[in-house]
Write a protein that holds these residues in place. Structure first.
Motif, short mmCIF file in Angstrom:
data_model
loop_
_atom_site.label_atom_id
_atom_site.label_comp_id
_atom_site.label_asym_id
_atom_site.label_seq_id
_atom_site.Cartn_x
_atom_site.Cartn_y
_atom_site.Cartn_z
N LYS A 108 0.84 -1.20 0.00
CA LYS A 108 0.00 0.00 0.00
C LYS A 108 0.87 1.25 0.00
O LYS A 108 0.58 2.22 -0.69
CB LYS A 108 -0.95 -0.01 1.20
CG LYS A 108 -2.06 -1.02 1.05
CD LYS A 108 -2.97 -1.04 2.26
CE LYS A 108 -4.01 -2.14 2.09
NZ LYS A 108 -4.83 -2.33 3.27
N ARG A 109 1.96 1.22 0.76
CA ARG A 109 2.89 2.35 0.79
C ARG A 109 3.61 2.51 -0.55
O ARG A 109 3.83 3.63 -1.01
CB ARG A 109 3.89 2.18 1.93
CG ARG A 109 3.23 2.24 3.32
CD ARG A 109 4.23 2.05 4.43
NE ARG A 109 5.09 3.24 4.50
CZ ARG A 109 6.34 3.23 4.94
NH1 ARG A 109 6.90 2.11 5.37
NH2 ARG A 109 7.05 4.34 4.97
N SER A 112 0.99 3.84 -3.19
CA SER A 112 0.61 5.24 -2.96
C SER A 112 1.77 6.20 -3.22
O SER A 112 1.55 7.42 -3.28
CB SER A 112 0.12 5.42 -1.52
OG SER A 112 1.22 5.35 -0.61
N GLU A 131 4.15 6.58 -1.12
CA GLU A 131 4.67 6.98 0.19
C GLU A 131 6.11 6.52 0.36
O GLU A 131 6.92 7.18 1.02
CB GLU A 131 3.78 6.38 1.28
CG GLU A 131 4.18 6.75 2.67
CD GLU A 131 3.29 6.09 3.72
OE1 GLU A 131 3.76 5.96 4.86
OE2 GLU A 131 2.15 5.69 3.40
N ILE A 132 6.43 5.38 -0.23
CA ILE A 132 7.80 4.86 -0.20
C ILE A 132 8.13 4.35 -1.60
O ILE A 132 7.26 3.82 -2.31
CB ILE A 132 7.98 3.75 0.86
CG1 ILE A 132 9.44 3.35 0.98
CG2 ILE A 132 7.11 2.56 0.56
CD1 ILE A 132 9.74 2.45 2.16
N GLU A 133 9.37 4.53 -1.99
CA GLU A 133 9.84 4.07 -3.30
C GLU A 133 11.16 3.33 -3.10
O GLU A 133 12.05 3.81 -2.38
CB GLU A 133 10.05 5.27 -4.21
CG GLU A 133 10.49 4.93 -5.60
CD GLU A 133 10.70 6.16 -6.48
OE1 GLU A 133 11.16 5.96 -7.61
OE2 GLU A 133 10.45 7.30 -6.03
N ASP A 148 11.40 8.24 0.87
CA ASP A 148 10.10 8.56 1.44
C ASP A 148 10.04 10.05 1.73
O ASP A 148 10.91 10.80 1.27
CB ASP A 148 9.81 7.71 2.69
CG ASP A 148 10.80 7.95 3.82
OD1 ASP A 148 11.53 8.95 3.80
OD2 ASP A 148 10.83 7.11 4.75
N SER A 149 9.05 10.48 2.48
CA SER A 149 8.87 11.91 2.74
C SER A 149 10.03 12.53 3.52
O SER A 149 10.22 13.74 3.50
CB SER A 149 7.56 12.15 3.49
OG SER A 149 7.61 11.51 4.76
#
Length: 151
Positions: free
Chosen positions: A80-81, A84, A86-88, A118-119
């Motif tokens: 899911k991350r 989305s 949110e993480i690569e 990530d962010s």
């Protein structure tokens, strides 16, 4: 009784050509490991499921030992991350690979380097790993995993 001259020769050829071969395809293990690592990096749960044993055990330095069901629960959250954004995963590499074969199983050790974004920014982590692979029904499957973070 006379033996035809070609019979002993044919028997020797047959014995040499019919010598028992190992039923384990050792050459396929490296390909299986690469396929598994790519599937993990990309979050391909179907491939990971097909390449892990039903009694798979997963151990790392930050949690207790978990079985296949719990590991796939973690993978679903991770996916899911990934989906989305949110993480690569920028890079996932296995180096310093060593393999010790034991009949229809193999112990694989090495060093994994993972680069993620990530962010909070880009991070690189390295781990020493030990995997247990087994040869089942003509294919290699991962049966166990352990890692320890390199500081």
């Amino acid at each position: 009784m006379k033996i035809h001259q070609s019979i002993p020769f044919l028997i020797i050829i047959c014995l040499l050509g019919c010598e028992p071969k190992s039923s384990v395809d050792r050459d396929a293990l490296l390909t299986s490991i690469e396929t598994f690592n790519t599937a993990f990096s990309e979050g391909d749960l179907a491939v990971l499921d097909s390449m892990t044993t039903s009694n798979y055990l997963h151990t790392n330095s930050s949690s207790p030992v978990i079985g296949k069901t719990d590991w796939f629960g973690y993978l679903e959250k991770r996916n899911k991350r990934l989906e989305s954004g949110e993480i690569e995963v920028l890079d996932y590499a296995l180096d310093e690979t060593k393999i010790e074969y034991h009949e229809n199983s193999a112990i694989v050790t090495g060093k994994v380097t993972v680069v993620t974004k990530d962010s909070l920014g880009t991070k690189q982590n390295q781990y020493r790993i030990t995997n247990l692979w087994v040869y089942e029904n003509g294919t290699w499957k991962r049966a166990g995993f352990h890692d320890g973070k390199i500081k």
